[in-house]
Design an enzyme around this catalytic site. Sequence first.
Site, PDB file in Angstrom:
ATOM      1  N   ARG A  13       0.824  -1.214   0.000  1.00 36.12           N
ATOM      2  CA  ARG A  13       0.000   0.000   0.000  1.00 36.12           C
ATOM      3  C   ARG A  13       0.853   1.256   0.000  1.00 36.12           C
ATOM      4  O   ARG A  13       0.596   2.185  -0.777  1.00 36.12           O
ATOM      5  CB  ARG A  13      -0.964  -0.010   1.179  1.00 36.12           C
ATOM      6  CG  ARG A  13      -2.047  -1.078   1.038  1.00 36.12           C
ATOM      7  CD  ARG A  13      -2.932  -1.166   2.252  1.00 36.12           C
ATOM      8  NE  ARG A  13      -2.115  -1.527   3.415  1.00 36.12           N
ATOM      9  CZ  ARG A  13      -2.511  -1.434   4.665  1.00 36.12           C
ATOM     10  NH1 ARG A  13      -3.706  -0.967   4.953  1.00 36.12           N
ATOM     11  NH2 ARG A  13      -1.730  -1.808   5.648  1.00 36.12           N
ATOM     12  N   ASN A  31      -6.238  -3.030   1.736  1.00 35.04           N
ATOM     13  CA  ASN A  31      -6.184  -4.484   1.863  1.00 35.04           C
ATOM     14  C   ASN A  31      -7.592  -5.041   1.897  1.00 35.04           C
ATOM     15  O   ASN A  31      -8.502  -4.419   2.444  1.00 35.04           O
ATOM     16  CB  ASN A  31      -5.462  -4.896   3.155  1.00 35.04           C
ATOM     17  CG  ASN A  31      -3.973  -4.719   3.075  1.00 35.04           C
ATOM     18  OD1 ASN A  31      -3.393  -4.561   2.006  1.00 35.04           O
ATOM     19  ND2 ASN A  31      -3.323  -4.731   4.227  1.00 35.04           N
TER      20      ASN A  31
END
Length: 86
Positions: A13, A31
């Site tokens: 990320r 996620n």
Amino acid sequence: MIAKGNVQGVGFRATAQQKAMEIGVKGWVRNLPNGDVELEAEGTDSQVDKFIETIRKGPHRFIKVEDLDVERNQADKGYDSFEVRY
């Protein structure tokens, strides 16, 4: 986009956010409970294409994207930045 593979617990990320800022795309990354990572990105066609290829290649040496499902949509949501969502 849905990225599958070794994509959680490896800095995906944060790396995706960094690459998005470098390329100039806006949107978000988060996620998913099943171990995948979901991304939404908007920008010019060339910016988005470059971002998709960056993600597909695995934007960091510890990240292994085995499959990238891409769904294109022409609707502009007007994101101001690229953020990590939790």
